[in-house]
Design a protein around this motif. Sequence first.
Motif, short mmCIF file in Angstrom:
data_model
loop_
_atom_site.label_atom_id
_atom_site.label_comp_id
_atom_site.label_asym_id
_atom_site.label_seq_id
_atom_site.Cartn_x
_atom_site.Cartn_y
_atom_site.Cartn_z
N ASP A 16 1.05 -1.35 -0.52
CA ASP A 16 -0.32 -0.49 0.18
C ASP A 16 0.56 1.44 0.20
N TYR A 17 1.87 0.85 1.05
CA TYR A 17 3.14 2.11 0.73
C TYR A 17 3.51 2.49 -0.27
N ARG A 18 3.57 1.48 -0.92
CA ARG A 18 4.33 1.78 -3.20
C ARG A 18 5.70 1.97 -2.79
N LEU A 19 7.03 0.91 -2.20
CA LEU A 19 8.03 1.45 -1.15
C LEU A 19 8.62 0.06 -1.94
N GLU A 40 5.50 17.08 -13.36
CA GLU A 40 4.01 16.81 -13.69
C GLU A 40 2.75 17.56 -12.12
N ARG A 41 4.14 17.52 -11.57
CA ARG A 41 3.82 18.76 -10.56
C ARG A 41 3.71 20.17 -10.33
N GLY A 42 4.86 20.45 -11.39
CA GLY A 42 4.22 21.60 -11.86
C GLY A 42 2.95 22.09 -12.47
N MET A 75 -5.48 13.37 -2.59
CA MET A 75 -4.99 12.62 -1.53
C MET A 75 -4.17 11.34 -1.77
N PHE A 76 -3.92 10.35 -0.77
CA PHE A 76 -2.45 9.58 -1.61
C PHE A 76 -1.32 11.20 -0.98
N SER A 77 -1.13 11.16 -0.56
CA SER A 77 -0.36 12.72 -0.67
C SER A 77 0.91 12.59 -0.50
N PRO A 116 4.13 16.84 -1.71
CA PRO A 116 4.42 17.12 -3.01
C PRO A 116 3.78 17.49 -3.22
N TYR A 117 2.70 17.27 -3.91
CA TYR A 117 1.73 17.86 -4.80
C TYR A 117 1.32 19.41 -3.49
N PRO A 118 0.53 18.69 -2.28
CA PRO A 118 0.18 20.47 -1.44
C PRO A 118 0.83 21.22 -1.66
N GLU A 125 -2.76 10.43 3.84
CA GLU A 125 -2.00 9.87 3.86
C GLU A 125 -1.89 8.81 4.55
N LEU A 126 -1.54 7.60 4.11
CA LEU A 126 -1.45 6.24 5.00
C LEU A 126 -0.89 5.59 6.09
N ASN A 127 0.98 6.36 5.25
CA ASN A 127 1.87 5.85 5.98
C ASN A 127 2.29 7.43 6.73
N LEU A 171 -3.73 11.56 8.84
CA LEU A 171 -3.11 10.44 8.62
C LEU A 171 -4.32 9.18 8.53
N GLY A 172 -4.31 8.44 7.68
CA GLY A 172 -5.84 7.81 7.27
C GLY A 172 -5.41 7.22 6.47
N ASP A 173 -6.51 6.08 5.98
CA ASP A 173 -6.81 5.70 4.82
C ASP A 173 -8.23 6.68 4.70
N MET A 220 -5.36 12.60 -7.49
CA MET A 220 -6.10 11.16 -6.83
C MET A 220 -4.30 10.52 -7.68
N PRO A 221 -2.70 11.19 -7.33
CA PRO A 221 -2.06 10.73 -7.87
C PRO A 221 -1.12 8.98 -7.03
N LEU A 222 -2.47 7.45 -7.29
CA LEU A 222 -2.05 6.88 -7.02
C LEU A 222 -2.32 5.73 -8.23
C1 LIG Z 1 2.88 6.71 -5.60
S1 LIG Z 1 2.61 7.50 -3.91
C2 LIG Z 1 2.75 9.37 -4.06
C3 LIG Z 1 2.78 9.73 -3.05
C4 LIG Z 1 3.00 11.46 -3.12
N1 LIG Z 1 1.86 12.25 -3.80
C5 LIG Z 1 3.83 11.79 -4.42
O1 LIG Z 1 3.76 11.68 -5.06
O2 LIG Z 1 4.94 11.47 -4.05
C6 LIG Z 1 1.09 7.11 -3.23
C7 LIG Z 1 1.02 7.44 -1.86
O3 LIG Z 1 -0.53 7.14 -1.43
C8 LIG Z 1 -0.53 6.25 0.05
N2 LIG Z 1 -2.06 5.45 0.21
C9 LIG Z 1 -1.78 4.25 -0.73
N3 LIG Z 1 -3.19 4.41 -0.20
C10 LIG Z 1 -4.04 5.02 0.45
C11 LIG Z 1 -4.48 4.67 1.28
N4 LIG Z 1 -5.86 3.73 0.94
N5 LIG Z 1 -5.35 5.77 2.00
C12 LIG Z 1 -4.44 6.92 1.68
N6 LIG Z 1 -2.85 7.13 1.43
C13 LIG Z 1 -2.93 5.90 0.90
C14 LIG Z 1 0.77 5.43 0.03
O4 LIG Z 1 1.60 5.19 1.03
C15 LIG Z 1 1.64 5.81 -0.56
O5 LIG Z 1 2.66 7.61 0.19
#
Ligand SMILES: C[S@@+](CC[C@H](N)C(=O)[O-])C[C@H]1O[C@@H](n2cnc3c(N)ncnc32)[C@H](O)[C@@H]1O
Length: 281
Positions: free
Chosen positions: A75-78, A117-119, A134-136, A140-142, A158-160, A184-186, A203-205
């Motif tokens: 989920d954390y995309r590490l 892309e962020r720019g 979402m997924f912040s 960097p985006y905000p 952000e979840l992580n 912080l949260g899902d 929605m950067p996921l």
């Molecule tokens: C592809 S990364 C993008 C992070 C950031 N937006 C960036 O551009 O650097 C996706 C992020 O979404 C978070 N994430 C994944 N699932 C999530 C959820 N259900 N709720 C909140 N954040 C979530 C991950 O932990 C990760 O940090």
Amino acid sequence: MRGGLRERLRGVIPRETLSLVPRSYDIIGSRGKAVAVVEIPEELRPYEVEVARAIMELHRCVKSVLAKESGRIGDYRLRRLRLIAGDPDTEVIHREAGCLFKLDPMKVYFSPREATERGRIASKVESGERILVMFSGVGPYPIRIAKLRGDVDITAIELNPDAHNYCIENIHLNRVEDRVHPILGDVRDVCPRLEAIFNRIVMPLPLGAYRFLDLAIPLLVEGGILHFYHWAREPEIFREAEHLVLEAAERFGRGAEITDRIRVSQYSPRVWKVRVDARIL
Ligand SMILES: C[S@@+](CC[C@H](N)C(=O)[O-])C[C@H]1O[C@@H](n2cnc3c(N)ncnc32)[C@H](O)[C@@H]1O
């Protein structure tokens, strides 16, 4: 990051391995301290320390060299990253377009390749907007948006926990406390509890953002803009993303017009990260 890495390794590693030396690698950080993240093919592994040393000589700011040990997972995309050489403390402050992002690539997602892309997203924002990212991640985006536009109100989810904590630090480092509100949260738990509605949602996921469209659509004002990221296969790379957005809007009885489509980056020969923007009516 491109450069004369192969030239520097000529005469240091066997000639037949030179062609395996990566042509590009990421550098995250700033002039004072940076880390390099590099892909080391199996056959190059016996010479990885030489490769790492050459990177550090080529870029004096690089104090640690990390090898990619996996694709992005969980989920954390590490990625799993392994220290090849240098300082085991891999926390850095990355500079991008006048913003500072403190982060440790071992603990959080961050890609310096997404600066353009962020720019692009930041430049679309208008005065007075209320925005949900979402997924912040580390913010960097905000933060790019908040630095460019003073009078916006941004919620970042952000979840992580490590990424969220860096996001809080980065909000202070960039002095945008009045404009960016991290949670912080899902998104699944947080979005239904938000009391605001938004002019814009990012929605950067790319892997799986479609699963969260049902949370985003009801949170947009009439005429609000959705920035939706998706992994897409050639040949019709925007079709599925557009379909997903239009269908999600329809489920809520809302109309949608596609306003922009962008190839953000190439993942493999036929797979792209794309962004589709839609006005939700
Ligand atoms: C592809 S990364 C993008 C992070 C950031 N937006 C960036 O551009 O650097 C996706 C992020 O979404 C978070 N994430 C994944 N699932 C999530 C959820 N259900 N709720 C909140 N954040 C979530 C991950 O932990 C990760 O940090």
